[in-house]
Design a protein around this motif. Structure first.
Motif, PDB file in Angstrom:
ATOM      1  N   UNK A 172      43.279  10.131 -18.686  1.00 26.39           N
ATOM      2  CA  UNK A 172      44.003   8.928 -18.939  1.00 26.39           C
ATOM      3  C   UNK A 172      43.785   8.088 -20.241  1.00 26.39           C
ATOM      4  N   UNK A 173      44.670   7.958 -20.935  1.00 28.71           N
ATOM      5  CA  UNK A 173      44.312   7.062 -22.032  1.00 28.71           C
ATOM      6  C   UNK A 173      44.451   5.742 -22.112  1.00 28.71           C
ATOM      7  N   UNK A 174      43.492   4.989 -22.503  1.00 23.48           N
ATOM      8  CA  UNK A 174      43.181   3.466 -22.187  1.00 23.48           C
ATOM      9  C   UNK A 174      42.826   2.715 -23.346  1.00 23.48           C
ATOM     10  N   UNK A 175      43.252   1.591 -23.720  1.00 21.65           N
ATOM     11  CA  UNK A 175      42.617   0.904 -24.614  1.00 21.65           C
ATOM     12  C   UNK A 175      41.770  -0.151 -24.240  1.00 21.65           C
ATOM     13  N   UNK A 176      40.413   0.037 -24.211  1.00 23.70           N
ATOM     14  CA  UNK A 176      39.836  -0.567 -23.484  1.00 23.70           C
ATOM     15  C   UNK A 176      38.303  -0.792 -24.281  1.00 23.70           C
ATOM     16  N   UNK A 177      37.577  -1.712 -23.989  1.00 22.28           N
ATOM     17  CA  UNK A 177      36.239  -2.349 -24.552  1.00 22.28           C
ATOM     18  C   UNK A 177      35.447  -1.044 -24.317  1.00 22.28           C
ATOM     19  N   UNK A 178      34.603  -0.893 -25.186  1.00 22.28           N
ATOM     20  CA  UNK A 178      33.508   0.518 -25.043  1.00 22.28           C
ATOM     21  C   UNK A 178      32.756  -0.025 -23.985  1.00 22.28           C
ATOM     22  N   UNK A 179      32.250  -0.996 -23.531  1.00 25.75           N
ATOM     23  CA  UNK A 179      31.350  -1.197 -22.403  1.00 25.75           C
ATOM     24  C   UNK A 179      32.107  -0.861 -21.146  1.00 25.75           C
ATOM     25  N   UNK A 180      33.640  -1.323 -21.075  1.00 27.21           N
ATOM     26  CA  UNK A 180      34.407  -1.067 -19.886  1.00 27.21           C
ATOM     27  C   UNK A 180      34.333   0.389 -19.990  1.00 27.21           C
ATOM     28  N   UNK A 181      34.527   1.180 -20.832  1.00 25.19           N
ATOM     29  CA  UNK A 181      34.666   2.618 -20.880  1.00 25.19           C
ATOM     30  C   UNK A 181      33.530   3.298 -20.172  1.00 25.19           C
ATOM     31  N   UNK A 182      32.361   2.756 -20.595  1.00 20.42           N
ATOM     32  CA  UNK A 182      31.252   3.293 -20.434  1.00 20.42           C
ATOM     33  C   UNK A 182      31.026   3.112 -18.778  1.00 20.42           C
ATOM     34  N   UNK A 183      31.049   1.849 -18.197  1.00 20.41           N
ATOM     35  CA  UNK A 183      31.250   1.630 -16.899  1.00 20.41           C
ATOM     36  C   UNK A 183      32.166   2.384 -16.140  1.00 20.41           C
ATOM     37  N   UNK A 184      33.584   2.618 -16.493  1.00 23.81           N
ATOM     38  CA  UNK A 184      34.140   3.473 -16.000  1.00 23.81           C
ATOM     39  C   UNK A 184      33.884   4.919 -15.812  1.00 23.81           C
ATOM     40  N   UNK A 185      33.197   5.381 -16.947  1.00 23.82           N
ATOM     41  CA  UNK A 185      32.665   6.803 -16.837  1.00 23.82           C
ATOM     42  C   UNK A 185      31.451   6.940 -15.941  1.00 23.82           C
ATOM     43  N   UNK A 186      30.717   5.872 -16.024  1.00 26.46           N
ATOM     44  CA  UNK A 186      29.763   5.546 -14.809  1.00 26.46           C
ATOM     45  C   UNK A 186      30.141   5.783 -13.420  1.00 26.46           C
ATOM     46  N   UNK A 187      31.166   4.987 -13.350  1.00 27.94           N
ATOM     47  CA  UNK A 187      31.821   5.053 -11.928  1.00 27.94           C
ATOM     48  C   UNK A 187      32.361   6.438 -11.561  1.00 27.94           C
ATOM     49  N   UNK A 188      32.885   7.129 -12.513  1.00 23.70           N
ATOM     50  CA  UNK A 188      33.170   8.465 -12.138  1.00 23.70           C
ATOM     51  C   UNK A 188      32.411   9.636 -11.912  1.00 23.70           C
ATOM     52  N   UNK A 189      30.941   9.313 -12.415  1.00 18.78           N
ATOM     53  CA  UNK A 189      29.758  10.172 -11.984  1.00 18.78           C
ATOM     54  C   UNK A 189      29.501   9.853 -10.787  1.00 18.78           C
ATOM     55  N   UNK A 190      29.858   9.013  -9.783  1.00 17.18           N
ATOM     56  CA  UNK A 190      29.423   8.546  -8.334  1.00 17.18           C
ATOM     57  C   UNK A 190      28.170   8.265  -8.128  1.00 17.18           C
ATOM     58  N   UNK A 191      27.504   7.365  -8.847  1.00 19.55           N
ATOM     59  CA  UNK A 191      26.302   6.628  -8.774  1.00 19.55           C
ATOM     60  C   UNK A 191      26.086   6.108  -7.728  1.00 19.55           C
ATOM     61  N   UNK A 192      24.837   6.235  -7.007  1.00 20.44           N
ATOM     62  CA  UNK A 192      24.407   5.697  -5.908  1.00 20.44           C
ATOM     63  C   UNK A 192      23.735   4.142  -5.646  1.00 20.44           C
ATOM     64  N   UNK A 205      30.835  -4.729 -15.697  1.00 24.07           N
ATOM     65  CA  UNK A 205      31.818  -3.920 -15.222  1.00 24.07           C
ATOM     66  C   UNK A 205      31.847  -3.027 -14.055  1.00 24.07           C
ATOM     67  N   UNK A 206      30.593  -2.753 -13.847  1.00 23.20           N
ATOM     68  CA  UNK A 206      30.023  -1.855 -12.658  1.00 23.20           C
ATOM     69  C   UNK A 206      29.931  -2.834 -11.414  1.00 23.20           C
ATOM     70  N   UNK A 207      29.643  -4.066 -11.524  1.00 25.62           N
ATOM     71  CA  UNK A 207      29.630  -4.900 -10.522  1.00 25.62           C
ATOM     72  C   UNK A 207      30.983  -5.157  -9.945  1.00 25.62           C
ATOM     73  N   UNK A 208      32.016  -4.965 -10.804  1.00 21.84           N
ATOM     74  CA  UNK A 208      33.273  -5.299 -10.428  1.00 21.84           C
ATOM     75  C   UNK A 208      33.650  -4.140  -9.607  1.00 21.84           C
ATOM     76  N   UNK A 209      33.598  -3.031 -10.293  1.00 19.86           N
ATOM     77  CA  UNK A 209      33.974  -1.574  -9.731  1.00 19.86           C
ATOM     78  C   UNK A 209      33.301  -1.523  -8.546  1.00 19.86           C
ATOM     79  N   UNK A 210      32.026  -1.684  -8.213  1.00 17.44           N
ATOM     80  CA  UNK A 210      31.325  -1.731  -7.023  1.00 17.44           C
ATOM     81  C   UNK A 210      32.114  -2.510  -5.749  1.00 17.44           C
ATOM     82  N   UNK A 211      32.138  -3.823  -6.172  1.00 16.89           N
ATOM     83  CA  UNK A 211      32.847  -4.726  -5.258  1.00 16.89           C
ATOM     84  C   UNK A 211      34.243  -4.262  -4.790  1.00 16.89           C
ATOM     85  N   UNK A 212      34.771  -4.006  -6.134  1.00 14.43           N
ATOM     86  CA  UNK A 212      36.394  -3.636  -5.693  1.00 14.43           C
ATOM     87  C   UNK A 212      36.343  -2.454  -4.809  1.00 14.43           C
ATOM     88  N   UNK A 213      35.165  -1.649  -4.641  1.00 11.97           N
ATOM     89  CA  UNK A 213      35.425  -0.299  -3.950  1.00 11.97           C
ATOM     90  C   UNK A 213      36.030   0.830  -4.801  1.00 11.97           C
TER      91      UNK A 213
END
Lengths: 416, 544, 337
Positions: free
Chosen positions: A1-21, A37-45
């Protein structure tokens, strides 16, 4: 999916896709937006089944990751600059223990003088720690390299540091293609550790090793990196197949086939370099460039093959090994040992100094005219330096050089 | 799972590292001699039977006593328990009431009809024992357990010797005495009463005896001559106590009685006199109270019963129904010297002479060839052998401290000698261990009494003084008391060594089986030695 | 909590009441260390010095934890004596899953292990972090405080031998005043360690308000095991501070390790207490208290204090005052009720 986002956000979302524990977070500019970004992604589930731990220092951040990884969890943290140095002991330790932690390094200068802007002094300080060091050229690659990094780390049991230029990439809004979860899942299998704290198979991890076996342990760490050198192209090919784009690899060549002068660099500056090359190519100059993705392990053989075809090499690097010169260029010379091509060092962009196309073009032209020095300092204010040097020659103890130069530049009031 | 080289190790692999090579000295488990055992005249293994008693295994505890002493119920009452005077526990709080537990066990055995086994097959040998006092009974008992036939010739109408004719009933009820003697007789010991030996050779021939143990005691009273006008009745203590036994309470001794002497017999006589109805009893003794041979607790009890002590006095003469006493002074060497100063003790009905006993060596003993005498006693060597082959002697008959418990010990020693003699062997006394001194103990591990428990403790200590009126310990008290034993010098399996070893170099074998050192790993630090509460581990240098 | 198991209090007079085991009481009242089936989490062949208090304390604590948690324990170890003497390649003395990372990060690493067990759905696995006083009160303090503050589900055990013994006996912030170490030699105007304000880690731990804090001694095994057991009944951050004499560093005989620890408790310098959520909940009364000098004279590190003189008297009095303050604060000397 194409997104116009900040680099840090892109990294955070990529990390999220890697299913970090386990994610360990400690803020430091310019990495901070990633863990935010990761904090948000984890808290939002969005990221499920993940422990997000706010720690009290970078040393603790990597230490928590070490414990989590040794206990079998896919572990991630991010840092920059001083933070990397503060965790330095743990950086070596994670590599020594062979724990496949992935860490983003938002590359930034190291003080004193304190400076929050981009260069590669931080990663270079840890270049021999045993970590695999990958450099992202742009935000798409920054995103992709993290997915690759987990796969690589876990395959060879070695931590991977993904270098993302501070601000230039971390804070840049670019269009990126975020893969779907199924794509990442297909590429990155769940983590299966080769050593783990396990009640069913108890072991002692982290023994004290004396002269009788230490050298062997170090060699095995080196061997692991040589293995990575073989795995990186294979995994990158797999990545291309699964995601349909070119990312990673040992390095990217740009218009090198008939190049007389080849420019070599790490990270985001390669974008600028390519623009200059395009300009010069249209002016008839046979120039190309190499963007090195894998700085550790360093692809000596593969580089030698490409570089030996050029007449002259110009290494543009964002660090200065004080008392020596350029680190990357030293490594390139190692790749070319025995060959006659001159390797020029261009120290550029320290502490966030902009690297302009104009300045680069001047340097490359000088190279074609055989006027380029062995080590060139891009856009240095020689007036300020010479004034300081004159002063210090007159009075040995004239105070901190940085302060004096700033005073000369009018940055601070002169003392009465 | 294959682990990364060197940094990851398989658990427990250090067992390959034998740290025992570091050691310069090694700990060894030892058994030292507890002071109580060391001092017991009967050779009881007190620590061993308390060890059984403290776990509530009273039958085993009693059996342990019976290995050395056939009369626990009697000894628990009448023994002067020198064991308690050396008990290390006194250094922590108070001495263990050993005699009280012994009595408890002895009474329990009587109540339950416990018996002992005969340890060896019947030998067919016969042994004549002269006298049925503690020495004679003890010898007969041990000989029987060793497989021999023991036949006792007793001159009196009843068994027991001085236990019956010397110890007042308030200290030793006769039912107890009878029960313990009956148990010995039931083992097969034959007792012939009213059989005074006149000719030892003839008696042996009559019984077909292969050996003899002489234990006929010392019944003659030591006499002191002083002038008398006959106005006060003079009696000797031994015959008085004997007469009390025969006639019980129907004896008139008068209202005001003087007892002359400071030994235990004097105390027995004085306290008996009170019980016979005397209103005032005065003990006259030539030295001080501190130097009285009588045991202090007996003196204390006598004083509690109202008996008066008149120390540093001798009887000069009897006149006008009273006694003329001379004051004495003690020299630095504890001699009692005359002063020439006199006082008069008026209105004395009876004077009881209790100045010690003598062996009647004007008897059959004279006719035994080879028998020699030292003073009034029969001369024996340290193994109780007399000058005549095949004849041993013990108890009050030989020159030694005259007491009940020693006599029991003599009987045991003689029996073991005779057993070896009859089997054509030589008896070798087992070696005595080193004394388990208090300094070798780590008394921290024994709970000392909090102040709330202290009064109760003292009460028990007094109750266990064996006044029959106060009765026996109940089970919980006995258990309580037995558990105060610190097991000096002998492992009681407290697991301290096992727990305190930083190198896991001790194997706990299991209940009753103690511990073993794993010398492959023991570094010789000595922590087990220091932390052993009872001093049952010694450090010995390694020989290289 | 009393040092003595409750059953033993009923029948007070029992042989060896305070011993490791006692055949006269039921097996449950005996120390874990008395059991043939104890785990020996730290087994033979380790390279600790003769009479090492830390080797003892570590086995005591981990075995007790193993018993309390059905053998589901993993440990993270800071660098230090305990780490070096137990795991020199190619041999380890540990019998449980064990991880060593660095000197100053044991608490953080343990946080990571705990997080991993949680995320892996194995909350029954309990995590212990352990280190010496250097790794705890000094270099590891930051990570420890972070672990406390987040209330991570970790029991941290500090084996306090009052100095950097592994590196050759240097001063730590747990070294007592006046003690001689290699960096506070007994020479000059202020021989031995200086009188600072002290760094009382159990109280610092309490100030974090964590669920459970306790002090323990290798000389009070029943108490130590009870505290470890209790600690394992809580979730969240817990801290146990165990005093473990070091014969080498303290200048005491290897055979006297436990005795020296006992004297330390008896004089009041090392109070035994426990606290929950920042409040002291119990302390162990001293049986037969002694003056501090009786403790000091057992160790060569205090030998310079024994040379007499007004200055030494004053210093001993200051140490006594510290003990007296402990006795007051924790009510260590009580009248019999």
């Amino acid at each position: 999916m194409l997104k116009q986002i900040e680099g840090s956000r892109a990294v955070a979302e990529a990390i999220g896709l890697c299913r970090p524990e386990v994610i360990c977070a400690y803020p430091i500019t310019p990495q901070t937006h990633i863990v935010e970004g990761l904090s948000e992604l984890v808290r939002e589930g969005v990221i499920e089944n993940c422990e997000y731990i706010n720690v009290e220092s970078e040393f603790a951040a990597l230490s928590v990751a070490i414990g989590a990884s040794a206990a079998g969890a896919r572990s991630y943290t991010a840092t920059s600059s001083q933070g990397l140095l503060f965790m330095a002991e743990a950086v070596y330790n994670a590599a020594g223990l062979g724990l496949p932690i992935v860490m983003t390094l938002g590359n930034r200068a190291i003080g004193a003088p304190i400076n929050i802007w981009n260069d590669h002094s931080d990663s270079m300080a840890m270049r021999d720690s045993g970590w695999i060091q990958l450099h992202a050229e742009n935000n798409q690659e920054a995103l992709d390299l993290h997915i690759l990094a987990f796969r690589l780390a876990e395959e060879v049991s070695c931590p991977v540091m993904v270098n993302v230029d501070g601000f230039i990439l971390t804070h840049a809004y670019e269009r990126v293609d975020l893969p779907r979860q199924e794509q990442v899942d297909a590429f990155l299998p769940p983590y299966e550790p080769v050593q783990v704290l396990d009640l069913a198979d108890p072991v002692s991890i982290g023994a004290m090793v004396g002269p009788d076996a230490f050298a062997e342990v170090r060699y095995l760490a080196h061997y692991k990196q040589l293995m990575a050198l073989e795995r990186i192209p294979v995994l990158s090919a797999d990545f291309r197949e699964k995601f349909g784009r070119e990312s990673g690899g040992l390095f990217h060549s740009y218009r090198c086939d008939d190049a007389e002068v080849v420019v070599i660099a790490l990270g985001s500056v390669n974008g600028t370099i390519k623009d200059v090359i395009d300009e010069m190519r249209s002016g008839g100059y046979k120039i190309g460039s190499i963007s090195i993705t894998s700085f550790r392990p360093f692809p000596l053989v593969a580089l030698r093959e490409v570089l030996s075809r050029a007449r002259k090499l110009v290494v543009v690097e964002k660090n200065l090994a004080v008392g020596l010169g350029g680190i990357l260029s030293s490594n390139i010379r190692m790749a070319l040992r025995g060959l006659v091509q001159p390797v020029h060092t261009v120290i550029a962009g320290l502490g966030g100094r902009p690297i302009t196309m104009k300045s680069l073009a001047e340097v490359f032209h000088k190279a074609f005219k055989n006027e380029l020095e062995d080590t060139h300092y891009l856009d240095l204010d020689w007036n300020a330096i010479n004034r300081e040097l004159d002063r210090s020659r007159a009075a040995r103890r004239s105070g901190p050089i940085a302060e004096n130069i700033l005073r000369d530049l009018g940055g601070i009031e002169k003392r009465a | 799972m294959e682990h990364p080289f060197a940094i990851t190790l398989d658990v427990g692999s250090s067992l390959a590292n034998r740290t025992g090579s570091w050691r310069t000295s090694r700990p060894v488990y030892v058994k030292h001699l507890p002071p109580c055992n060391d001092t017991c005249p009967a050779g009881e293994n007190i620590q061993a039977w308390l060890f059984r008693a403290e776990e509530g295994n009273y039958h085993l505890a009693w059996q342990e006593i019976m290995k050395n002493n056939p009369l626990p119920a009697i000894m628990g009452r009448a023994c002067y328990h020198t064991c308690e005077s050396v008990c290390n526990r006194a250094r922590v709080d108070e001495t263990v009431g050993i005699h009280a537990v012994e009595r408890f066990l002895g009474d329990m055995a009587i109540a339950n009809g416990w018996t002992v086994t005969i340890d060896k097959p019947v030998s067919g040998k016969k042994v004549l024992v002269v006298g049925s006092g503690p020495a004679g009974l003890s010898a007969a008992y041990h000989l029987t357990r060793l497989g021999h036939k023991a036949i006792i010739h007793e001159a009196a109408a009843q068994t027991g010797g001085l236990m019956r004719y010397g110890i007042p009933t308030y200290r030793l009820p006769r039912r107890v005495l009878d029960a313990e003697i009956a148990r010995i007789e039931a083992m097969g010991v034959e007792v012939r009463l009213n059989r005074r030996v006149e000719d030892l050779g003839a008696a042996m021939a009559e019984e077909g005896a292969d050996a003899v143990f002489l234990a006929s005691g010392a019944q003659n009273t030591r006499l002191v001559d002083f002038p008398t006008d006959g106005s006060v009745q003079v009696r000797d203590a031994i015959s008085l106590l004997r007469e009390i036994e025969d006639k019980r309470a129907q004896l008139d001794i008068g209202k005001r009685v003087a007892v002359y002497g400071g030994g235990n017999v004097a105390i027995d006589a004085a306290r008996s006199a009170i019980r016979l109805g005397a209103k005032e009893v005065i003990i006259v003794y030539r030295r001080t109270r501190a130097t009285m041979p009588a045991h202090d607790f007996e003196v204390v009890e006598a004083l509690e019963e109202g008996i008066e002590l008149r120390v540093l006095r001798t009887i000069e003469r009897i006149e006008n129904g009273g006694l003329v006493l001379e004051e004495r002074v003690l020299t630095d060497t504890n001699r009692s010297n005359p002063t020439g100063r006199f006082e008069y003790l008026e209105k004395v009905d009876t004077v009881v002479m209790a100045l010690g006993q003598l062996v009647d060596n004007n008897s059959f003993l004279k006719g035994v060839p080879g028998l020699e005498f030292v003073g009034d006693g029969v001369k024996v060597d340290n193994l109780l052998r007399s000058g005549r082959e095949g004849v041993w002697a013990g108890g009050d008959l030989i020159p030694a401290e005259r007491n009940l418990t020693l006599a029991v010990g003599h009987g045991k020693l003689a029996a073991r000698q005779i057993d070896a003699y009859l089997r054509g062997e030589t008896y070798v006394h087992p070696p005595r261990g080193k004394i388990a001194k208090f300094e070798k103990l780590n008394s921290w591990y024994y709970a000392d009494a909090p102040k709330t428990i202290q009064p109760a403790l003292s009460l028990i200590r007094r109750q266990s003084g064996f006044e029959e009126v106060l009765g026996n310990l109940d089970e919980s008290n006995a258990l309580y008391e037995a558990r105060r034993c610190m097991s000096c010098g002998n492992c009681f399996e407290c697991d301290n060594c096992y727990g305190a070893c930083p190198d896991n170099a001790i194997i706990k074998v299991g209940p009753g089986q103690g511990f073993e050192f794993k010398y492959d790993y023991c570094k010789g630090c000595g922590l087990c030695v220091t932390e052993c509460p009872c001093g049952a581990i010694d450090m010995v240098p390694e020989t290289i | 909590m009393e040092e003595m198991p409750r059953e033993q209090q009923v029948k007070f007079y029992q042989k060896g009441t305070y011993t490791v085991g006692n055949r006269l009481v039921n097996a449950k009242s005996r120390a874990v260390q008395s059991s043939i089936t104890r785990n020996n989490s730290l087994t033979s062949g380790h390279r600790a010095c003769q009479g090492c208090g830390e080797a003892l304390g570590a086995r005591y604590a981990i075995d007790a934890a193993m018993r309390a948690c059905n053998n589901r324990v993993m440990a993270v170890n800071a660098t230090g004596c305990l780490e070096v003497f137990t795991t020199p390649y190619p041999e380890t003395s540990w019998q449980i899953p064990w991880l060593h990372s660095l000197f100053g990060n044991a608490a953080a690493v343990a946080t990571g292990v705990a997080a991993a067990t949680r995320v892996k759905g194995k909350p029954e696995i309990r995590i212990i972090a352990q280190g010496g006083d250097g790794g705890t009160t000094d270099i590891g303090f930051g990570c420890l405080s972070g672990m406390f503050e987040r209330n991570d589900d970790v029991l941290y055990i500090c084996y306090d031998n009052e100095g950097y013994m592994n590196t050759g006996v240097q001063r730590s912030s747990a070294t007592p005043p006046t003690a001689r170490t290699a960096t506070t030699p007994a020479v000059g105007k202020e021989p031995g360690n200086v009188f600072g304000t002290g760094k009382n880690l159990p109280r610092i731990a309490m100030a974090h308000g964590i669920p459970y804090v306790a002090t323990a001694s290798v000389a009070a095994l029943h108490d130590l095991e009870a505290k470890v057991t209790k600690a394992m009944s809580f979730r969240g951050a817990r801290y146990i501070h165990i005093q473990v004499p070091c014969p080498l560093g303290w200048g005491s005989s290897p055979a006297s390790t436990i005795n020296v620890a006992r004297l330390s408790v008896k004089c009041g310098l090392f109070p035994l207490f426990e606290a929950e959520r920042g409040e002291v909940t119990s302390s162990v009364p001293i049986r037969n208290p002694i003056p501090v000098i009786d403790f000091l004279r057992t160790q060569r590190r205090f030998a310079h204090l024994m040379k007499g003189g007004e200055e030494n008297e004053r210093k001993i009095a200051k140490l006594q005052a510290i003990a007296d303050e402990n006795i007051r604060r924790y009510n260590l000397v009580r009248k019999e009720v």
